[in-house]
Design a protein around this motif. Structure first.
Motif, PDB file in Angstrom:
ATOM      1  N   SER A  35      32.954  40.432  32.908  1.00  0.00           N
ATOM      2  CA  SER A  35      31.905  40.975  32.041  1.00  0.00           C
ATOM      3  C   SER A  35      30.592  40.218  32.168  1.00  0.00           C
ATOM      4  O   SER A  35      29.544  40.727  31.765  1.00  0.00           O
ATOM      5  CB  SER A  35      32.378  40.972  30.585  1.00  0.00           C
ATOM      6  OG  SER A  35      32.703  39.654  30.166  1.00  0.00           O
ATOM      7  N   ASP A  36      30.634  38.998  32.710  1.00  0.00           N
ATOM      8  CA  ASP A  36      29.392  38.253  32.915  1.00  0.00           C
ATOM      9  C   ASP A  36      28.578  38.799  34.076  1.00  0.00           C
ATOM     10  O   ASP A  36      27.376  38.540  34.183  1.00  0.00           O
ATOM     11  CB  ASP A  36      29.693  36.776  33.150  1.00  0.00           C
ATOM     12  CG  ASP A  36      30.585  36.553  34.370  1.00  0.00           C
ATOM     13  OD1 ASP A  36      31.602  37.272  34.499  1.00  0.00           O
ATOM     14  OD2 ASP A  36      30.279  35.666  35.187  1.00  0.00           O
ATOM     15  N   LEU A  37      29.224  39.566  34.953  1.00  0.00           N
ATOM     16  CA  LEU A  37      28.544  40.101  36.133  1.00  0.00           C
ATOM     17  C   LEU A  37      27.875  41.437  35.868  1.00  0.00           C
ATOM     18  O   LEU A  37      26.800  41.723  36.382  1.00  0.00           O
ATOM     19  CB  LEU A  37      29.553  40.245  37.282  1.00  0.00           C
ATOM     20  CG  LEU A  37      30.302  38.977  37.687  1.00  0.00           C
ATOM     21  CD1 LEU A  37      31.284  39.286  38.801  1.00  0.00           C
ATOM     22  CD2 LEU A  37      29.330  37.890  38.107  1.00  0.00           C
ATOM     23  N   LEU A  38      28.524  42.282  35.081  1.00  0.00           N
ATOM     24  CA  LEU A  38      28.000  43.612  34.788  1.00  0.00           C
ATOM     25  C   LEU A  38      28.734  44.147  33.569  1.00  0.00           C
ATOM     26  O   LEU A  38      29.861  43.749  33.287  1.00  0.00           O
ATOM     27  CB  LEU A  38      28.197  44.558  35.984  1.00  0.00           C
ATOM     28  CG  LEU A  38      27.387  45.846  35.975  1.00  0.00           C
ATOM     29  CD1 LEU A  38      25.898  45.551  36.177  1.00  0.00           C
ATOM     30  CD2 LEU A  38      27.864  46.811  37.062  1.00  0.00           C
ATOM     31  N   GLY A  39      28.098  45.062  32.878  1.00  0.00           N
ATOM     32  CA  GLY A  39      28.694  45.715  31.723  1.00  0.00           C
ATOM     33  C   GLY A  39      27.910  46.954  31.381  1.00  0.00           C
ATOM     34  O   GLY A  39      26.857  47.234  31.981  1.00  0.00           O
ATOM     35  N   PRO A  40      28.371  47.763  30.430  1.00  0.00           N
ATOM     36  CA  PRO A  40      27.673  49.011  30.097  1.00  0.00           C
ATOM     37  C   PRO A  40      26.198  48.816  29.753  1.00  0.00           C
ATOM     38  O   PRO A  40      25.337  49.579  30.215  1.00  0.00           O
ATOM     39  CB  PRO A  40      28.468  49.535  28.896  1.00  0.00           C
ATOM     40  CG  PRO A  40      29.839  48.959  29.070  1.00  0.00           C
ATOM     41  CD  PRO A  40      29.631  47.605  29.672  1.00  0.00           C
ATOM     42  N   VAL A 147      35.572  50.555  56.219  1.00  0.00           N
ATOM     43  CA  VAL A 147      35.547  49.783  57.462  1.00  0.00           C
ATOM     44  C   VAL A 147      35.223  48.313  57.188  1.00  0.00           C
ATOM     45  O   VAL A 147      34.888  47.571  58.098  1.00  0.00           O
ATOM     46  CB  VAL A 147      34.546  50.380  58.469  1.00  0.00           C
ATOM     47  CG1 VAL A 147      34.992  51.764  58.911  1.00  0.00           C
ATOM     48  CG2 VAL A 147      33.135  50.420  57.884  1.00  0.00           C
ATOM     49  N   HIS A 148      35.331  47.926  55.923  1.00  0.00           N
ATOM     50  CA  HIS A 148      35.205  46.525  55.534  1.00  0.00           C
ATOM     51  C   HIS A 148      36.254  46.247  54.458  1.00  0.00           C
ATOM     52  O   HIS A 148      36.737  47.153  53.796  1.00  0.00           O
ATOM     53  CB  HIS A 148      33.802  46.223  55.008  1.00  0.00           C
ATOM     54  CG  HIS A 148      33.338  47.185  53.963  1.00  0.00           C
ATOM     55  ND1 HIS A 148      32.588  48.307  54.265  1.00  0.00           N
ATOM     56  CD2 HIS A 148      33.544  47.233  52.628  1.00  0.00           C
ATOM     57  CE1 HIS A 148      32.346  48.987  53.163  1.00  0.00           C
ATOM     58  NE2 HIS A 148      32.912  48.348  52.154  1.00  0.00           N
ATOM     59  N   ASP A 149      36.628  44.991  54.292  1.00  0.00           N
ATOM     60  CA  ASP A 149      37.545  44.615  53.227  1.00  0.00           C
ATOM     61  C   ASP A 149      36.837  44.729  51.888  1.00  0.00           C
ATOM     62  O   ASP A 149      35.611  44.564  51.806  1.00  0.00           O
ATOM     63  CB  ASP A 149      38.029  43.174  53.421  1.00  0.00           C
ATOM     64  CG  ASP A 149      38.903  43.004  54.655  1.00  0.00           C
ATOM     65  OD1 ASP A 149      38.594  43.635  55.679  1.00  0.00           O
ATOM     66  OD2 ASP A 149      39.875  42.250  54.598  1.00  0.00           O
ATOM     67  N   VAL A 150      37.603  45.012  50.824  1.00  0.00           N
ATOM     68  CA  VAL A 150      36.989  45.134  49.502  1.00  0.00           C
ATOM     69  C   VAL A 150      37.817  44.401  48.455  1.00  0.00           C
ATOM     70  O   VAL A 150      39.046  44.337  48.530  1.00  0.00           O
ATOM     71  CB  VAL A 150      36.790  46.610  49.077  1.00  0.00           C
ATOM     72  CG1 VAL A 150      35.859  47.333  50.029  1.00  0.00           C
ATOM     73  CG2 VAL A 150      38.119  47.341  48.972  1.00  0.00           C
ATOM     74  N   PHE A 151      37.113  43.854  47.485  1.00  0.00           N
ATOM     75  CA  PHE A 151      37.710  43.343  46.251  1.00  0.00           C
ATOM     76  C   PHE A 151      37.198  44.237  45.127  1.00  0.00           C
ATOM     77  O   PHE A 151      35.990  44.297  44.879  1.00  0.00           O
ATOM     78  CB  PHE A 151      37.300  41.894  45.999  1.00  0.00           C
ATOM     79  CG  PHE A 151      37.807  40.912  47.020  1.00  0.00           C
ATOM     80  CD1 PHE A 151      38.959  40.186  46.791  1.00  0.00           C
ATOM     81  CD2 PHE A 151      37.118  40.714  48.212  1.00  0.00           C
ATOM     82  CE1 PHE A 151      39.427  39.263  47.731  1.00  0.00           C
ATOM     83  CE2 PHE A 151      37.567  39.802  49.157  1.00  0.00           C
ATOM     84  CZ  PHE A 151      38.730  39.076  48.916  1.00  0.00           C
ATOM     85  N   VAL A 152      38.087  44.951  44.466  1.00  0.00           N
ATOM     86  CA  VAL A 152      37.731  45.852  43.374  1.00  0.00           C
ATOM     87  C   VAL A 152      37.883  45.079  42.063  1.00  0.00           C
ATOM     88  O   VAL A 152      38.991  44.675  41.696  1.00  0.00           O
ATOM     89  CB  VAL A 152      38.623  47.099  43.364  1.00  0.00           C
ATOM     90  CG1 VAL A 152      38.256  48.006  42.190  1.00  0.00           C
ATOM     91  CG2 VAL A 152      38.504  47.854  44.677  1.00  0.00           C
ATOM     92  N   LEU A 153      36.784  44.866  41.357  1.00  0.00           N
ATOM     93  CA  LEU A 153      36.794  44.107  40.102  1.00  0.00           C
ATOM     94  C   LEU A 153      36.585  45.082  38.950  1.00  0.00           C
ATOM     95  O   LEU A 153      35.492  45.656  38.799  1.00  0.00           O
ATOM     96  CB  LEU A 153      35.676  43.060  40.096  1.00  0.00           C
ATOM     97  CG  LEU A 153      35.468  42.232  41.377  1.00  0.00           C
ATOM     98  CD1 LEU A 153      34.327  41.247  41.180  1.00  0.00           C
ATOM     99  CD2 LEU A 153      36.738  41.517  41.773  1.00  0.00           C
ATOM    100  N   GLN A 154      37.602  45.302  38.136  1.00  0.00           N
ATOM    101  CA  GLN A 154      37.478  46.228  37.018  1.00  0.00           C
ATOM    102  C   GLN A 154      36.723  45.544  35.888  1.00  0.00           C
ATOM    103  O   GLN A 154      37.165  44.523  35.356  1.00  0.00           O
ATOM    104  CB  GLN A 154      38.861  46.689  36.536  1.00  0.00           C
ATOM    105  CG  GLN A 154      38.821  47.821  35.535  1.00  0.00           C
ATOM    106  CD  GLN A 154      38.319  49.132  36.141  1.00  0.00           C
ATOM    107  OE1 GLN A 154      38.483  49.373  37.335  1.00  0.00           O
ATOM    108  NE2 GLN A 154      37.689  49.969  35.333  1.00  0.00           N
ATOM    109  N   VAL A 155      35.573  46.108  35.524  1.00  0.00           N
ATOM    110  CA  VAL A 155      34.698  45.497  34.530  1.00  0.00           C
ATOM    111  C   VAL A 155      34.997  46.029  33.133  1.00  0.00           C
ATOM    112  O   VAL A 155      35.192  45.260  32.182  1.00  0.00           O
ATOM    113  CB  VAL A 155      33.219  45.745  34.887  1.00  0.00           C
ATOM    114  CG1 VAL A 155      32.306  45.258  33.780  1.00  0.00           C
ATOM    115  CG2 VAL A 155      32.875  45.065  36.210  1.00  0.00           C
ATOM    116  N   SER A 156      35.022  47.361  32.983  1.00  0.00           N
ATOM    117  CA  SER A 156      35.312  47.961  31.683  1.00  0.00           C
ATOM    118  C   SER A 156      35.950  49.320  31.907  1.00  0.00           C
ATOM    119  O   SER A 156      35.846  49.908  32.988  1.00  0.00           O
ATOM    120  CB  SER A 156      34.045  48.098  30.834  1.00  0.00           C
ATOM    121  OG  SER A 156      33.126  48.995  31.438  1.00  0.00           O
TER     122      SER A 156
END
Length: 426
Positions: A35-40, A147-156
């Motif tokens: 939540s420190d990175l992004l939020g509504p 075509v790249h690796d991804v890390f999916v970070l669920q924010v809300s």
């Protein structure tokens, strides 16, 4: 920052997971949420108050991109640029079920700028960050692979992810999922490897090539996708082949009248060339490894950026600099110290890279020393070489303690390096 995203130690992740298989890490297994990175509220600020332009924002509905004319317009007097995000248009499309995609957040949103830089340092490959804001019970894109690796970070909110085995393992950047559309559609009907609902604070790692799709559940979902563009063995081979262009026998023309449209007739010539490449790669392995390594470093520089300098604060720091003010090398900046005279050393690196001397040093040479940077080359008297190498090593330096220079000359050198954006104040 990698430890924020995976429920494994870095060594274990590198040995068992990286590039091999997906990994779902639940919030309870990780140090903190995202939540420190992004939020509504932050999303609303970016859309409504930051004057963001395309292509930093896209919208998609049921697998199809929304025409940007539906959510962009000029912003009135003093801001007539036509492709700025129109909050009214975004609201209309979002309410109708379109996903908002905020692209390149690592270039303009401060919390993610720092996060993405730390991720790049941890994984050793260029990283970038997008955000996906999906309305309830909607999806943005059809099953596909990246075509790249991804890390999916669920924010809300929550989002259901279905992950399937690859149909094309380790795809390169020019091998998009659309080349395998039918195979992906068929694979998406199989039993998924992962079928899970991501909740706030969860992270899903997906190597490139793994087929996936996602659908928001009963509320608006916000997740960040950290994309990592890994360098591959193919990049090494391509760099080595470019280096072999200096070999006369590989530059020679194929025989006159060769039937290039008939593979059967060109096989002999192809075998001869491949045999020559194999022989030269063996004979010149050390030389090719050096040249290929330098080319990979150049490509890395093209794909990443050092920490941004602040012009006004930098000039204030130049004016206030004294003999005991500590400065350090600018994070992410790659440089090389090179002396023109025979027998002089060349050292390359920066705080994020390893440094190496390629020959013995002779600091008594009258020839100038050059500091080579991605966008420019700076020239200094030879006496500055030890001081430049000390700065390049990444440890804090002061004018009064620079090797080979007195405090007055050290101040002259550090003021220039500070003004040129090479060093920064601590």
């Amino acid at each position: 920052m990698l430890e924020r995203c995976v429920a494994r130690g870095q060594d274990e992740f590198a040995a068992e997971i990286w590039g091999r298989q997906p990994l779902l890490s639940r919030a309870a297994q990780l140090p903190r949420d995202f939540s420190d990175l992004l939020g509504p509220a932050m999303v609303d600020e970016i859309i409504a108050e930051r004057g963001v332009r395309t292509p930093f924002v896209r919208m998609a509905r049921e697998g199809t991109l929304v025409d940007r004319a539906c959510f962009t317009r000029a912003a009135g007097f003093g801001a007539q640029i036509p492709d700025q995000i129109d909050p009214d248009g975004v609201l209309t499309q979002f309410a109708a079920g379109a996903t908002i995609v905020l692209q390149g957040l690592h270039r303009f949103w401060p919390p993610i700028i720092d996060f993405a830089r730390a991720m790049t340092s941890d994984v050793g490959h260029p990283a970038q960050t997008n955000a996906y804001i999906t309305p309830p019970a909607n999806r943005g894109f059809d099953p596909h692979y990246d075509v790249h690796d991804v890390f999916v970070l669920q924010v809300s909110g929550t989002k259901r992810w279905r992950v399937h085995e690859p149909v094309h393992h380790h795809p390169l950047a020019d091998q998009p999922w659309t080349d395998h559309r039918e195979a992906i559609s068929a694979r998406a009907k199989d039993e998924p490897v992962i079928d899970a609902v991501l909740e706030p604070g969860d992270c899903l790692y997906l190597p490139r090539g793994w087929v996936h799709s996602a659908e928001a559940q009963g509320e608006t979902s916000i997740h960040l996708t950290v994309g990592v563009a890994p360098f591959t063995g193919h990049d090494v081979v391509r760099a080595a082949l470019e280096a072999l262009a200096s070999e006369e026998e590989l530059r020679a023309s194929l025989p006159l009248g060769v039937a290039l449209t008939d593979p059967a007739q060109t096989q002999e010539h192809t075998r001869e060339v491949l045999a020559a490449i194999a022989r030269l790669a063996t004979e010149k392995q050390e030389q090719l490894s050096v040249v290929a390594g330098a080319e990979l470093a150049r490509q890395y520089q093209d794909l990443t950026r050092p920490v941004a300098v602040r012009p006004l604060a930098t000039l204030d720091a130049v004016a206030a600099l004294d003999a005991d003010t500590p400065l350090c090398w600018r994070e992410g900046l790659i440089g090389a110290v090179r002396c023109d005279g025979p027998g002089n050393a060349a050292r390359t690196g920066g705080p994020d890279t390893s440094s190496s001397d390629t020959s013995s040093s002779d600091n008594s040479s009258p020839d100038p020393v050059r500091l080579t940077l991605p966008t420019k080359t700076l020239t200094f008297p030879a006496i500055c070489a030890p001081a430049l190498r000390a700065a390049l090593d990444g440890n804090p330096v002061t004018a009064s303690a620079l090797p080979g220079l007195d405090a007055a000359d050290g101040l002259v050198l550090l003021r220039r390096l500070l003004r040129e954006g090479v060093l920064v104040a601590l």
